[in-house]
Design an enzyme around this catalytic site. Structure first.
Site, PDB file in Angstrom:
ATOM      1  N   HIS A   1     -11.744  29.353 -39.309  1.00  0.00           N
ATOM      2  CA  HIS A   1     -12.347  28.028 -39.132  1.00  0.00           C
ATOM      3  C   HIS A   1     -13.635  27.944 -39.933  1.00  0.00           C
ATOM      4  CE1 HIS A   1     -12.850  24.158 -37.164  1.00  0.00           C
ATOM      5  NE2 HIS A   1     -14.133  24.463 -36.972  1.00  0.00           N
TER       6      HIS A   1
ATOM      7  N   HIS B   1     -16.191  25.126 -42.318  1.00  0.00           N
ATOM      8  CA  HIS B   1     -16.570  23.848 -42.925  1.00  0.00           C
ATOM      9  C   HIS B   1     -17.526  24.198 -44.070  1.00  0.00           C
ATOM     10  CE1 HIS B   1     -14.855  21.673 -39.535  1.00  0.00           C
ATOM     11  NE2 HIS B   1     -15.656  22.299 -38.695  1.00  0.00           N
TER      12      HIS B   1
ATOM     13  N   GLN C   1     -21.046  22.519 -44.711  1.00  0.00           N
ATOM     14  CA  GLN C   1     -22.104  22.675 -43.723  1.00  0.00           C
ATOM     15  C   GLN C   1     -23.016  23.860 -44.016  1.00  0.00           C
ATOM     16  OE1 GLN C   1     -20.573  22.448 -39.691  1.00  0.00           O
ATOM     17  NE2 GLN C   1     -19.384  20.607 -40.154  1.00  0.00           N
TER      18      GLN C   1
ATOM     19  N   ARG D   1     -25.246  16.707 -35.183  1.00  0.00           N
ATOM     20  CA  ARG D   1     -24.095  16.045 -35.775  1.00  0.00           C
ATOM     21  C   ARG D   1     -24.526  14.917 -36.717  1.00  0.00           C
ATOM     22  NH1 ARG D   1     -20.625  11.754 -34.302  1.00  0.00           N
ATOM     23  NH2 ARG D   1     -18.453  12.057 -34.991  1.00  0.00           N
TER      24      ARG D   1
ATOM     25  N   TYR E   1     -12.430  17.530 -43.829  1.00  0.00           N
ATOM     26  CA  TYR E   1     -12.344  16.101 -43.528  1.00  0.00           C
ATOM     27  C   TYR E   1     -13.194  15.249 -44.465  1.00  0.00           C
ATOM     28  CZ  TYR E   1     -16.247  17.765 -40.543  1.00  0.00           C
ATOM     29  OH  TYR E   1     -17.368  18.390 -40.045  1.00  0.00           O
TER      30      TYR E   1
ATOM     31  N   HIS F   1      -8.627  16.201 -35.817  1.00  0.00           N
ATOM     32  CA  HIS F   1      -9.996  16.721 -35.711  1.00  0.00           C
ATOM     33  C   HIS F   1     -10.379  17.051 -34.283  1.00  0.00           C
ATOM     34  CE1 HIS F   1     -14.376  16.416 -35.156  1.00  0.00           C
ATOM     35  NE2 HIS F   1     -14.445  17.004 -36.344  1.00  0.00           N
TER      36      HIS F   1
ATOM     37  N   HIS G   1     -10.354  20.914 -32.722  1.00  0.00           N
ATOM     38  CA  HIS G   1     -11.536  21.175 -31.899  1.00  0.00           C
ATOM     39  C   HIS G   1     -11.263  20.667 -30.480  1.00  0.00           C
ATOM     40  CE1 HIS G   1     -13.381  20.507 -35.991  1.00  0.00           C
ATOM     41  NE2 HIS G   1     -14.110  21.552 -35.642  1.00  0.00           N
TER      42      HIS G   1
ATOM     43  N   GLU H   1     -15.587  21.703 -26.764  1.00  0.00           N
ATOM     44  CA  GLU H   1     -16.799  22.288 -27.348  1.00  0.00           C
ATOM     45  C   GLU H   1     -18.044  21.848 -26.586  1.00  0.00           C
ATOM     46  OE1 GLU H   1     -19.097  22.616 -31.683  1.00  0.00           O
ATOM     47  OE2 GLU H   1     -17.368  21.301 -31.460  1.00  0.00           O
TER      48      GLU H   1
ATOM     49  N   HIS I   1     -13.112  26.621 -30.438  1.00  0.00           N
ATOM     50  CA  HIS I   1     -14.232  26.691 -29.497  1.00  0.00           C
ATOM     51  C   HIS I   1     -13.778  26.911 -28.051  1.00  0.00           C
ATOM     52  CE1 HIS I   1     -16.817  25.799 -32.786  1.00  0.00           C
ATOM     53  NE2 HIS I   1     -16.389  24.556 -32.923  1.00  0.00           N
TER      54      HIS I   1
ATOM     55  N   ASP J   1     -17.286  28.736 -39.173  1.00  0.00           N
ATOM     56  CA  ASP J   1     -17.572  27.350 -38.809  1.00  0.00           C
ATOM     57  C   ASP J   1     -18.629  26.728 -39.715  1.00  0.00           C
ATOM     58  OD1 ASP J   1     -17.591  24.930 -37.518  1.00  0.00           O
ATOM     59  OD2 ASP J   1     -18.116  25.698 -35.560  1.00  0.00           O
TER      60      ASP J   1
END
Length: 333
Positions: free
Chosen positions: A14, A16, A19, A35, A74, A136, A163, A166, A200, A251
């Protein structure tokens, strides 16, 4: 005596990639404030920036002992192709977990229909890209989309990642809309199977864990990110006692170190139980490699070499105990 020891490479189930740019930013009082920072960063991304920056992220993953990555993506279709190109340049095997996004988030995340989403999946597969389905979250798609995606995953026998559980607010919103908790909704809509990985699950209750066990589904735990975002702790012993498979992910890439993910996973279990060696070193290494490969549908991925002369391993009686207990990712040759 050998100077290196070859072991299966770690599998990051997992990730991203974009990020990584948020590393070192202290803003955000909680997950939801963070977020907003993440969404602002996502808005800046283009195919060109993904192509350039993901090579750096994937090289960092590769240097840290990861030889395969599940990119939960995404940012858009062209950006997905750029991520695949970046992985190829970096020499890491990629499974593109293309996110389905019906509502919320940014407009660039969203597909016009579930049919459009599945056409994007088909397009990637036609190009020879290893792909997995990724609604998602239960916040981002309705039950109708989940049902369609679940059917497609079953028919095509593809991995499905999502996800779930979480944050407490996510659970409260799911209960208000559907009358059930997130993993219960996944089961109701046909999204739980042996090819499902729930990311998660830090706030999953006993009933939801039972559903995962019955389906043969996995949990992807991302301890360094979960700590950074205040997500809480996976109930490790309750998961293990149900024989639910666990894999790891980097992540948000606040840290890129599979040994730290595994060490923190066992550390959480020890804090929760008051006992040591809740998960054996052998099982932890399996979580870091084989379980991640299973989650991504991989049968082959590259090995890595441990530098037995590294100072962190000097004088240890058991290489694997020393590896898990006291080494960082720089131990890999």
């Amino acid at each position: 005596m050998a100077e290196t020891l070859t072991v299966p490479g770690f599998v990051n189930a997992h990730c991203h990639g974009f990020q990584r740019a948020l590393r070192g930013r202290g803003g955000g009082a909680d997950f939801w404030a963070w977020r907003e920072l993440m969404l602002a960063e996502a808005e800046l991304q283009t195919a060109a920036t993904v192509r350039r920056t993901y090579v750096e992220v994937y090289r960092e993953l590769r240097a840290a002992g990861y030889t395969a990555v599940g990119e939960f993506h995404y940012l858009g279709f062209d950006e997905a192709l750029a991520a695949v190109e970046a992985a190829d340049e970096a020499g890491i095997r990629i499974v593109l977990l293309l996110a389905a996004y019906e509502r919320g988030g940014l407009s660039r995340f969203r597909q016009e229909s579930v049919g459009e989403y599945l056409r994007q999946v088909d397009d990637l597969r036609a190009r020879g890209v290893a792909v997995g389905l990724a609604p998602h979250s239960v916040r981002a798609v309705t039950s109708r989309w989940l049902e369609e995606i679940g059917r497609y995953a079953a028919t095509e026998r593809l991995p499905l990642h999502v996800h779930a559980d979480e944050q407490p607010r996510e659970i409260e919103e799911c209960l208000a809309e559907h009358g059930v908790r997130p993993i219960e909704l996944l089961e109701r809509t046909g999204c739980l199977s042996e090819r499902t990985t729930v990311v998660h699950a830090t706030h999953a209750d006993g009933g939801e864990l039972d559903l995962l066990a019955q389906a043969g589904a996995r949990i992807c735990v991302c301890p360094t990110t979960e700590a950074n975002l205040g997500d809480g702790f996976l109930p490790v012993e309750r998961v293990s006692s149900r024989s639910i498979g666990i894999c790891i992910g980097s992540d948000s890439n606040v840290r890129i170190d599979p040994l730290e993910e595994l060490r923190e996973l066992e550390g959480i279990a020890r804090r929760q139980s008051g006992r040591r060696n809740v998960i054996s070193n052998e099982a932890l290494l399996c979580i870091g490699a084989d379980e991640g490969a299973g989650a991504l549908g991989l049968e082959e991925w590259s090995d890595v070499e441990i530098d037995l002369g590294h100072p962190s391993l000097r004088g240890v009686d058991d290489v694997f105990e020393g590896l898990i207990a006291g080494c960082g990712a720089d131990v890999f040759a």
